[in-house]
Every structure is written in structure tokens, then in C-alpha cells.
Design an enzyme around this catalytic site. Structure first.
Site, PDB file in Angstrom:
ATOM      1  N   TYR A   1      -6.536   6.682   4.005  1.00  0.00           N
ATOM      2  CA  TYR A   1      -6.600   5.661   2.957  1.00  0.00           C
ATOM      3  C   TYR A   1      -5.827   4.407   3.356  1.00  0.00           C
ATOM      4  O   TYR A   1      -6.344   3.289   3.282  1.00  0.00           O
ATOM      5  CB  TYR A   1      -6.077   6.190   1.613  1.00  0.00           C
ATOM      6  CG  TYR A   1      -5.841   5.033   0.687  1.00  0.00           C
ATOM      7  CD1 TYR A   1      -6.924   4.419   0.064  1.00  0.00           C
ATOM      8  CD2 TYR A   1      -4.576   4.470   0.547  1.00  0.00           C
ATOM      9  CE1 TYR A   1      -6.752   3.283  -0.711  1.00  0.00           C
ATOM     10  CE2 TYR A   1      -4.391   3.339  -0.226  1.00  0.00           C
ATOM     11  CZ  TYR A   1      -5.478   2.748  -0.850  1.00  0.00           C
ATOM     12  OH  TYR A   1      -5.308   1.620  -1.590  1.00  0.00           O
TER      13      TYR A   1
ATOM     14  N   GLU B 139       0.824  -1.217   0.000  1.00  0.00           N
ATOM     15  CA  GLU B 139       0.000   0.000   0.000  1.00  0.00           C
ATOM     16  C   GLU B 139       0.853   1.259   0.000  1.00  0.00           C
ATOM     17  O   GLU B 139       0.527   2.238  -0.667  1.00  0.00           O
ATOM     18  CB  GLU B 139      -0.968  -0.012   1.188  1.00  0.00           C
ATOM     19  CG  GLU B 139      -2.122  -0.983   1.018  1.00  0.00           C
ATOM     20  CD  GLU B 139      -2.936  -0.704  -0.247  1.00  0.00           C
ATOM     21  OE1 GLU B 139      -3.008   0.451  -0.677  1.00  0.00           O
ATOM     22  OE2 GLU B 139      -3.476  -1.663  -0.812  1.00  0.00           O
TER      23      GLU B 139
ATOM     24  N   ASP C 142      -9.416   5.295  -2.946  1.00  0.00           N
ATOM     25  CA  ASP C 142      -8.222   5.763  -3.654  1.00  0.00           C
ATOM     26  C   ASP C 142      -8.672   6.428  -4.956  1.00  0.00           C
ATOM     27  O   ASP C 142      -9.875   6.555  -5.226  1.00  0.00           O
ATOM     28  CB  ASP C 142      -7.221   4.618  -3.888  1.00  0.00           C
ATOM     29  CG  ASP C 142      -7.624   3.736  -5.059  1.00  0.00           C
ATOM     30  OD1 ASP C 142      -8.819   3.750  -5.442  1.00  0.00           O
ATOM     31  OD2 ASP C 142      -6.747   3.055  -5.605  1.00  0.00           O
TER      32      ASP C 142
END
Ligand code: SF4
Length: 312
Positions: free
Chosen positions: A141, A58, A159
Site C-alpha cells: 500500500y 502515509e 486502502d
């Protein structure tokens, strides 16, 4: 397919978005079915992938495409399979391994997160959203993505790909606003499946649809599972009318100069003399500005007059 309609009982925390017109069960089964048939096989999506493996992916994927992340992620996980392994090394090693993924402050933040996980959480990536959010470099996020993908929880994961799909399919505009709005978050919350396992798959499935089909510049609507109910399609694909969108220019920017300076420092395991840095870019003013920026960001350490190294 009918137009996209949101028909669940309203939740107190999730007002119904006006533009959504597809029954939720149909929307979910359509997108989840497409994902099952079309998802890319990525190593951080396998059942064996550790929460740390998901977290590393990520961080890397935030501003870098999958194709460039794959080899970097492999090398990173090979060298540092746990947060403790990374935390045991200097932050400069993280910057070195980051290579040419771009936006290298992410490497420092990931190192800082590894230190916090090691020192404050017994070396295990926390499994709750609030604790994830407290880690260095972990924003809304990333916390939601790690909680969803590593721990199969129910969170809104917004996202750029997800925001674009919802903007088109639900709201009927070509692009979302520059920054995430409260209305987008409400829409995403309303569309989220109730069951946590399904919600976790939904999050990655919408993201994949945005990455592979509903792309920024060339959406392949003919192959999209949502085409019949897509609000933007139904509206005749109206062109974007918002403020000018930020470009991704790189050539000649300070970012490019920073990349060149860091490349010299990454290749050297000791210190680097100013003269070697001066050779990478002809404009002295821009070069000095870029180097000052790297030092201010903690990516480069001055160790004496005109002598530099990666942070120790
Ligand atoms: S139909 Fe086209 S614009 Fe609508 S969600 Fe699918 S790819 Fe995106």
C-alpha cells in the site's frame, strides 16, 4: 446514472470484474469531478509537498485519522524536513515525536526507512515502486501511495477507504473481505485510468470519497456522486453477512497499557526507573506483559535491572 459497467478493452493483466456496470469514462469523470469540488486541503497534497512529506503522511495515516495526524505531521516536518535530518537522530526521538498517534512501531519503521534512504539512496525518496517496496516498513500500500501521490504514477492504491467504496459501488456488498483479495485487486486494476496523471488523482479521489461520503458506519448515499450506479444501493443495501468484523476496543487492553508506559518514557529524556512505570497500571501481570512487548518491539531499551529508556 446507469449501473456501473466496465467497458474498456480487456487488459491481459486485469480481468473484468463481473459486478462492475458503469462505463469507465463516466465513472472517472464523476468521481474526479466530485473530488475537484470536495477534496480537503491537506498539506501533503499541495504541489510543494516533497516525496518525504508524502511518505511521512502515509506512515501516519495508515491507522490514524487525518484530524489527529495534521498537528503531528506539521511538527514532524518542522523538525525533520528531510530523511537525512531524521536519520541523524536516535530512533527513540522518532518514538518520542510520534506522541499519541498510536501503533508507535510505525515511528521506528519510518526512522529505519529514513536511514535506508539516506545511506542507500542519496537522501532522496526513491521514485519507483519496487525500490520503495524494499524500504523498511514500506508495504504494498505505502509503496503504491507514495509512487502515486508523490511521483504521479499509475498504481493500484488499495486502502480501507478505497476497498469499501469498490465493495459497495462495484461489487454490491457492504464491506470488503478482512484481507485484500486477488479479485479486489483485479477490480481496482480494471477501474484504474490509463493515463498516469489521471490515475494518480483517481487513487486519491476514491480514497477521499470513502473517507468523507462512503464511510464505514454511515455512508451518506444521498450526497454521493455514485448513488445512481452503486451496486449496493441497487441491491437494496443488503446487510453485511461476512465474518464478524474486528472491533477497535482500547480501554483495558495491552495497547492502552503500552501507551501509558511509553508516555512516561517519552516525557523523560534520560532513563526511567521501574517504580515510575509500575505507577501507571495496577495489574502487574498485564503491565509486565506490555513492557516486555515494548522491549521486544524495540520501542523501549532496558539499560540495567529495572531501568529503561527510549531506544538510542
Ligand atoms: S451510494 Fe452509498 S454505498 Fe454507494 S458508493 Fe455512494 S456512499 Fe457508498
Amino acid at each position: 446514472m446507469a449501473a456501473i459497467t466496465v467497458t474498456p478493452a480487456p487488459r491481459p493483466d486485469a480481468p473484468r470484474p463481473d459486478a462492475a456496470r458503469l462505463p469507465l469514462p463516466v465513472l472517472h469523470s464523476t468521481v474526479l469531478g466530485w473530488y475537484e469540488a470536495n477534496a480537503r486541503e491537506l498539506p501533503w497534497r499541495t504541489p510543494e509537498a516533497s516525496p518525504w512529506a508524502v511518505m511521512v503522511s502515509e506512515f501516519m495515516l495508515q491507522q490514524t485519522p487525518v484530524k489527529r495526524v495534521l498537528p503531528a505531521w506539521d511538527a514532524w516536518m518542522e523538525r525533520w524536513p528531510t530523511p537525512a535530518a531524521l536519520a541523524a537522530e536516535a530512533p527513540g526521538e522518532a518514538v518520542r515525536m510520534w506522541g499519541r498517534l498510536g501503533y508507535p512501531r510505525r515511528a521506528l519503521r519510518l526512522h529505519a526507512a529514513a536511514v535506508a534512504i539516506t545511506e542507500e539512496h542519496g537522501g532522496e525518496v526513491p521514485d519507483d515502486h519496487a525500490t520503495l517496496l524494499s524500504l523498511p516498513g514500506v508495504g504494498e500500500y505505502t509503496a503504491a501511495a507514495v509512487a502515486s501521490f508523490a511521483f504521479r504514477q499509475r498504481h493500484v492504491v488499495l486502502d480501507t477507504n478505497v476497498r469499501r467504496v469498490f465493495a459497495r459501488a462495484v461489487t454490491g456488498v457492504e464491506y470488503p473481505a478482512q484481507a485484500t483479495t486477488a479479485a479486489e485487486r483485479r477490480t481496482a486494476t480494471t477501474l484504474l485510468p490509463d493515463d498516469r496523471e489521471t490515475a494518480a488523482t483517481w487513487a486519491v479521489a476514491v480514497m477521499e470519497l470513502g473517507a468523507l461520503v462512503c464511510t464505514a458506519r454511515g455512508p451518506e448515499c444521498g450526497g454521493c456522486p455514485l448513488v445512481a450506479g452503486c451496486a449496493w444501493q441497487r441491491a437494496g443495501c443488503p446487510p453485511y453477512e461476512g465474518p464478524a468484523r474486528r472491533g477497535q476496543s482500547y480501554e483495558g487492553t495491552d495497547r492502552q497499557v503500552r501507551g501509558k508506559l511509553l508516555a512516561v518514557l517519552r516525557a523523560e529524556h534520560g532513563t526511567v526507573e521501574q517504580a515510575r512505570l509500575d505507577a501507571v497500571w495496577p495489574d502487574a501481570v498485564q503491565r509486565a506483559r506490555a513492557l516486555d512487548g515494548l522491549v521486544a518491539d524495540g520501542l523501549v531499551e532496558p539499560v540495567g535491572p529495572g531501568v529503561y529508556r527510549l531506544p538510542q
